[in-house]
Scaffold this motif. Structure first.
Motif, PDB file in Angstrom:
ATOM      1  N   LYS A  36      16.770  -5.671   6.625  1.00  0.00           N
ATOM      2  CA  LYS A  36      17.251  -4.023   7.092  1.00  0.00           C
ATOM      3  C   LYS A  36      18.421  -5.588   8.126  1.00  0.00           C
ATOM      4  N   THR A  63       7.862  -8.738  16.976  1.00  0.00           N
ATOM      5  CA  THR A  63       7.211  -8.692  15.844  1.00  0.00           C
ATOM      6  C   THR A  63       7.631  -9.445  15.658  1.00  0.00           C
ATOM      7  N   LYS A  76       8.576 -14.095   7.684  1.00  0.00           N
ATOM      8  CA  LYS A  76       8.381 -12.858   8.567  1.00  0.00           C
ATOM      9  C   LYS A  76       9.136 -13.327   9.723  1.00  0.00           C
ATOM     10  N   VAL A  93      12.290  -9.677  14.412  1.00  0.00           N
ATOM     11  CA  VAL A  93      13.192  -8.283  15.240  1.00  0.00           C
ATOM     12  C   VAL A  93      13.169  -8.861  16.852  1.00  0.00           C
ATOM     13  N   ASP A  98       8.928  -8.905  10.616  1.00  0.00           N
ATOM     14  CA  ASP A  98       9.202  -7.662   9.255  1.00  0.00           C
ATOM     15  C   ASP A  98      10.046  -8.582   8.047  1.00  0.00           C
ATOM     16  N   THR A  99       9.732  -7.895   7.432  1.00  0.00           N
ATOM     17  CA  THR A  99      10.123  -9.127   6.220  1.00  0.00           C
ATOM     18  C   THR A  99      11.244  -8.064   4.981  1.00  0.00           C
TER      19      THR A  99
END
Length: 388
Positions: free
Chosen positions: A321, A36, A371, A374, A38-39
């Motif tokens: 994150k 996956t 992008k 993860v 995340d941005t």
């Protein structure tokens, strides 16, 4: 026998080979692992540390009697507002027998001194009158008359001094016996009055309780405690591991357990120079003054509270994150993996800024449209969950 053993070994080999083929076939039927992404996002990052404590008045005044005795009547109760000079309680004096006897004997002694001084004055007055007549006739010299005049004035002064001493002895006797006396105004009285304006926080005495005046050997009995509830402070403790990160003047965010959904602003204005041991850990006392309290905001003294001490803040910055960040095993430099195609990623070195433990500021290396992989979270494709 040898033939049987050979057959068994061959069967085992065939079964093992068949099991391996079945395992590999099933493995090939599994869906491929997908990562996956995340941005980055635009947000504010706040670095803070926590301290626990309570809300107390900035200045709490203890009202004490100026004479010992028994509380005869209490005119206030906790929660009331009083003004400076308002009557709080009335004290009934119970005199000490030996002190009262000593004061009475002091009156008698001063009475005797006054009588003696008056007799001496009368003698000096008679001598002065006779000598004045002789001086006016020219019988005695001016020097002799001046000496007699001085004796007369000294005798008169001795009478006044004896009268003042007697009056003081009588006042002292009245104070010991009744708690008050005439001619002293509010200096000695049995009525206890408020010395400041504010809310009565506590009345620790009741009618009939014995109270002691404050003196050099005793702090005295508190009749009431009064404070201005519009001037409150946070008193708390902070661990030694965090005390080096804070300094006076830092902003605080106060949350009070008894008041939901409301935060109060404060300023850190005191850090104890010496720590104390509590439960095996070194703790330092801190204080912060609450700001912008108005008459509609009522905070009860003693409420438990938590203070967030804001160490640093970065507003409206690009952040990701912290779980997305990886570190090179050799150089220990941070990097992320950015998707450049379908499940294809490339390494991007990044420069990090402020971190709150969950999000970290990104100064260089990625954009908000990238992008980011993860890397420590694996998830199958959407169709995987519904396959039997």
């Amino acid at each position: 026998m040898k033939r049987t053993t050979t057959v068994i070994v061959l069967v085992i080999i065939v079964l093992s080979f068949a099991t391996a083929l079945i395992y590999l076939w099933k493995k090939n039927q599994e869906d491929p692992v997908t990562y996956t992404t995340d941005t980055a996002l635009n947000k504010s990052i706040v670095v803070k540390t926590m301290a626990t404590g309570s809300i107390v008045p900035k200045e709490e005044v203890l009202i004490k009697p100026n004479i010992s005795g028994v509380v005869e009547e209490v005119f206030i109760q906790a929660g009331e507002f009083v003004n400076s000079g308002d009557l709080i309680a009335k004290i009934r004096v119970i005199p000490n027998v030996s002190t009262l006897t000593s004061a009475k004997n002091n009156i008698a002694s001063n009475q005797t001194s006054l009588e003696t001084a008056q007799i001496n004055f009368q003698n000096q007055e008679a001598i002065y009158s006779r000598q004045k007549s002789l001086f006016e006739k020219g019988v005695i010299s001016a020097n002799d008359f001046d000496l007699i005049n001085n004796n007369y004035l000294q005798a008169k002064q001795a009478v006044e001094q004896a009268r003042i001493s007697l009056n003081a002895a009588r006042q002292n006797y009245d104070i010991i016996k009744t708690g008050t006396t005439s001619g002293l105004g509010n200096a000695a009285q049995t009525l206890v009055r408020a010395t400041v304006s504010g809310m009565v926080l506590d009345v620790p005495i009741k009618e009939g309780n014995q109270v002691i005046e404050a003196n050099n050997f005793n702090e005295g009995t508190s009749i009431a405690s009064i404070a201005d509830i519009q001037k409150m402070i946070f008193e708390g403790k902070i661990d030694e591991s965090e005390v080096g990160k804070i300094k006076e003047g830092l902003p605080l965010e106060i949350t009070i357990g008894a008041i939901d959904n409301q935060k109060f602003e404060a300023v850190l204005d005191y850090i104890a120079p010496k720590g104390i041991v509590e439960n095996g850990a070194i703790q330092f006392d801190i204080k912060g003054t609450l700001k912008n309290l108005d008459e509609t905001t009522f905070i009860r003294a003693g409420l438990s509270a938590n203070a967030s001490i804001i160490l640093d803040k970065a507003e409206n910055v690009m952040a990701i994150k912290e779980a997305l960040v990886q570190y090179d095993s050799q150089t220990k430099k941070p990097f992320v993996e950015v998707e450049i195609g379908n499940q294809k990623f490339e390494r991007r070195d990044v420069k990090l800024g402020l971190s709150d433990g969950i999000f970290v500021q990104v100064l260089e290396g990625v954009s908000e449209s990238d992008k980011i992989k993860v890397w420590n979270q694996l998830q199958g494709p959407p169709a995987y969950a519904g396959r039997n």
